[in-house]
Write a protein that holds these residues in place. Structure first.
Motif, PDB file in Angstrom:
ATOM      1  N   SER A 191     -25.747  12.762 -37.831  1.00  0.00           N
ATOM      2  CA  SER A 191     -26.503  11.749 -37.089  1.00  0.00           C
ATOM      3  C   SER A 191     -27.993  12.033 -37.141  1.00  0.00           C
ATOM      4  O   SER A 191     -28.807  11.128 -37.351  1.00  0.00           O
ATOM      5  N   GLY A 192     -28.356  13.293 -36.962  1.00  0.00           N
ATOM      6  CA  GLY A 192     -29.769  13.675 -37.003  1.00  0.00           C
ATOM      7  C   GLY A 192     -30.383  13.466 -38.376  1.00  0.00           C
ATOM      8  O   GLY A 192     -31.492  12.941 -38.506  1.00  0.00           O
ATOM      9  N   VAL A 193     -29.667  13.853 -39.425  1.00  0.00           N
ATOM     10  CA  VAL A 193     -30.171  13.697 -40.792  1.00  0.00           C
ATOM     11  C   VAL A 193     -30.316  12.222 -41.154  1.00  0.00           C
ATOM     12  O   VAL A 193     -31.312  11.812 -41.768  1.00  0.00           O
ATOM     13  N   THR A 194     -29.357  11.406 -40.754  1.00  0.00           N
ATOM     14  CA  THR A 194     -29.424   9.970 -41.019  1.00  0.00           C
ATOM     15  C   THR A 194     -30.624   9.341 -40.315  1.00  0.00           C
ATOM     16  O   THR A 194     -31.331   8.516 -40.894  1.00  0.00           O
ATOM     17  N   ALA A 195     -30.856   9.729 -39.076  1.00  0.00           N
ATOM     18  CA  ALA A 195     -32.015   9.207 -38.333  1.00  0.00           C
ATOM     19  C   ALA A 195     -33.318   9.625 -39.006  1.00  0.00           C
ATOM     20  O   ALA A 195     -34.269   8.844 -39.062  1.00  0.00           O
ATOM     21  N   GLY A 245     -48.167  12.090 -38.824  1.00  0.00           N
ATOM     22  CA  GLY A 245     -47.257  12.260 -37.692  1.00  0.00           C
ATOM     23  C   GLY A 245     -45.800  12.333 -38.094  1.00  0.00           C
ATOM     24  O   GLY A 245     -44.921  12.263 -37.239  1.00  0.00           O
ATOM     25  N   LEU A 246     -45.533  12.488 -39.386  1.00  0.00           N
ATOM     26  CA  LEU A 246     -44.141  12.479 -39.854  1.00  0.00           C
ATOM     27  C   LEU A 246     -43.346  13.674 -39.320  1.00  0.00           C
ATOM     28  O   LEU A 246     -42.204  13.503 -38.902  1.00  0.00           O
ATOM     29  N   ALA A 247     -43.937  14.854 -39.312  1.00  0.00           N
ATOM     30  CA  ALA A 247     -43.192  16.050 -38.875  1.00  0.00           C
ATOM     31  C   ALA A 247     -42.675  15.913 -37.443  1.00  0.00           C
ATOM     32  O   ALA A 247     -41.475  16.100 -37.196  1.00  0.00           O
ATOM     33  N   PRO A 248     -43.517  15.561 -36.461  1.00  0.00           N
ATOM     34  CA  PRO A 248     -42.967  15.407 -35.111  1.00  0.00           C
ATOM     35  C   PRO A 248     -41.992  14.233 -35.006  1.00  0.00           C
ATOM     36  O   PRO A 248     -41.028  14.293 -34.243  1.00  0.00           O
ATOM     37  N   ALA A 249     -42.231  13.181 -35.785  1.00  0.00           N
ATOM     38  CA  ALA A 249     -41.316  12.035 -35.749  1.00  0.00           C
ATOM     39  C   ALA A 249     -39.929  12.434 -36.255  1.00  0.00           C
ATOM     40  O   ALA A 249     -38.911  12.050 -35.680  1.00  0.00           O
ATOM     41  N   LEU A 250     -39.900  13.218 -37.337  1.00  0.00           N
ATOM     42  CA  LEU A 250     -38.613  13.677 -37.882  1.00  0.00           C
ATOM     43  C   LEU A 250     -37.902  14.591 -36.900  1.00  0.00           C
ATOM     44  O   LEU A 250     -36.686  14.468 -36.694  1.00  0.00           O
ATOM     45  N   LEU A 251     -38.636  15.501 -36.302  1.00  0.00           N
ATOM     46  CA  LEU A 251     -38.044  16.422 -35.341  1.00  0.00           C
ATOM     47  C   LEU A 251     -37.470  15.661 -34.140  1.00  0.00           C
ATOM     48  O   LEU A 251     -36.349  15.913 -33.698  1.00  0.00           O
ATOM     49  N   TYR A 252     -38.240  14.717 -33.638  1.00  0.00           N
ATOM     50  CA  TYR A 252     -37.796  13.905 -32.514  1.00  0.00           C
ATOM     51  C   TYR A 252     -36.531  13.120 -32.876  1.00  0.00           C
ATOM     52  O   TYR A 252     -35.551  13.121 -32.127  1.00  0.00           O
ATOM     53  N   GLN A 253     -36.549  12.450 -34.012  1.00  0.00           N
ATOM     54  CA  GLN A 253     -35.393  11.655 -34.429  1.00  0.00           C
ATOM     55  C   GLN A 253     -34.157  12.527 -34.620  1.00  0.00           C
ATOM     56  O   GLN A 253     -33.054  12.133 -34.251  1.00  0.00           O
ATOM     57  N   PHE A 254     -34.361  13.696 -35.217  1.00  0.00           N
ATOM     58  CA  PHE A 254     -33.226  14.592 -35.451  1.00  0.00           C
ATOM     59  C   PHE A 254     -32.547  14.971 -34.137  1.00  0.00           C
ATOM     60  O   PHE A 254     -31.330  14.867 -34.005  1.00  0.00           O
ATOM     61  N   PHE A 255     -33.341  15.361 -33.157  1.00  0.00           N
ATOM     62  CA  PHE A 255     -32.742  15.788 -31.885  1.00  0.00           C
ATOM     63  C   PHE A 255     -32.276  14.602 -31.043  1.00  0.00           C
ATOM     64  O   PHE A 255     -31.174  14.629 -30.486  1.00  0.00           O
ATOM     65  N   PHE A 281     -33.018  13.396 -22.821  1.00  0.00           N
ATOM     66  CA  PHE A 281     -33.361  14.614 -22.098  1.00  0.00           C
ATOM     67  C   PHE A 281     -33.668  15.759 -23.056  1.00  0.00           C
ATOM     68  O   PHE A 281     -34.673  16.454 -22.912  1.00  0.00           O
ATOM     69  N   VAL A 282     -32.808  15.953 -24.038  1.00  0.00           N
ATOM     70  CA  VAL A 282     -32.989  17.048 -24.994  1.00  0.00           C
ATOM     71  C   VAL A 282     -34.265  16.853 -25.822  1.00  0.00           C
ATOM     72  O   VAL A 282     -34.993  17.804 -26.090  1.00  0.00           O
ATOM     73  N   TYR A 311     -40.963  14.828 -27.970  1.00  0.00           N
ATOM     74  CA  TYR A 311     -41.726  13.588 -27.933  1.00  0.00           C
ATOM     75  C   TYR A 311     -43.160  13.835 -27.461  1.00  0.00           C
ATOM     76  O   TYR A 311     -44.071  13.135 -27.838  1.00  0.00           O
ATOM     77  N   LEU A 312     -43.343  14.858 -26.643  1.00  0.00           N
ATOM     78  CA  LEU A 312     -44.679  15.187 -26.143  1.00  0.00           C
ATOM     79  C   LEU A 312     -45.584  15.762 -27.241  1.00  0.00           C
ATOM     80  O   LEU A 312     -46.787  15.656 -27.159  1.00  0.00           O
TER      81      LEU A 312
END
Length: 170
Positions: free
Chosen positions: A6-10, A65-75, A117-118, A123-124
């Motif tokens: 799910s995280g990789v797909t996002a 901003g791709l790195a934080p966006a990817l991290l956020y989407q993954f989690f 929550f996680v 996101y911050l």
């Protein structure tokens, strides 16, 4: 495995949508602190914004901003979709062998809450921002704003809204 897939797909989807987020943000912020008509319009429309950003800053600027966006989407989506999959596999959304709308909606809401929550600290911001927030506001500071994110994903989960968040259709 549901969490990982799910995280990789996002993240894969995020690669394609991040340039749209960059353009949207730039267009929203132009003239932010000035009255209408008193500032120079840099981007006349979406297509002009894509062209201008690419020409002036380079094509890679469209992925800022791709790195934080990817991290956020993954989690966010890894937890959200992964936990929903587990709830579904365990049979909690079924009543007498059929999918229960109420139970499925409840499972989606619980999964959305868990994902929001996680992922709230991510996101911050990224590592530096996280460490500054933690140092200045403590552990709970990392979840500041989650009280607003949790209700949003509870009632606006993609599966519950036919593929689109309710707040975008208003």
């Amino acid at each position: 495995m549901d969490f990982l897939l799910s995280g990789v797909t996002a993240c894969a989807a995020c690669l394609f949508t991040n340039p749209l987020e960059v353009v949207k943000t730039r267009m929203q912020l132009q003239g932010e602190l000035k009255s209408r008509g008193t500032y120079r319009v840099h981007y006349r429309n979406v297509f002009h914004a894509f062209y201008t950003i690419g020409r002036v800053e380079g094509v890679t600027a469209l992925q800022k901003g791709l790195a934080p966006a990817l991290l956020y989407q993954f989690f966010m989506n890894g937890v959200r979709l992964g936990s929903y999959g587990i709830i579904e596999s365990a049979g909690y959304i079924y009543t007498e062998g059929r999918v229960s709308t109420v139970k499925s909606t409840g499972a989606g809401a619980v999964s959305g809450v868990m994902g929001a929550f996680v992922s709230s600290p991510i996101y911050l911001g990224m590592i530096h921002a996280l460490s500054v927030i933690h140092r200045e506001h403590g552990l709970m500071g990392l979840w500041r704003g989650s009280s607003a994110a949790v209700p949003r994903v509870t009632c606006c989960d993609d599966e519950q809204c036919g593929g689109r968040p309710v707040h975008d259709s208003i």
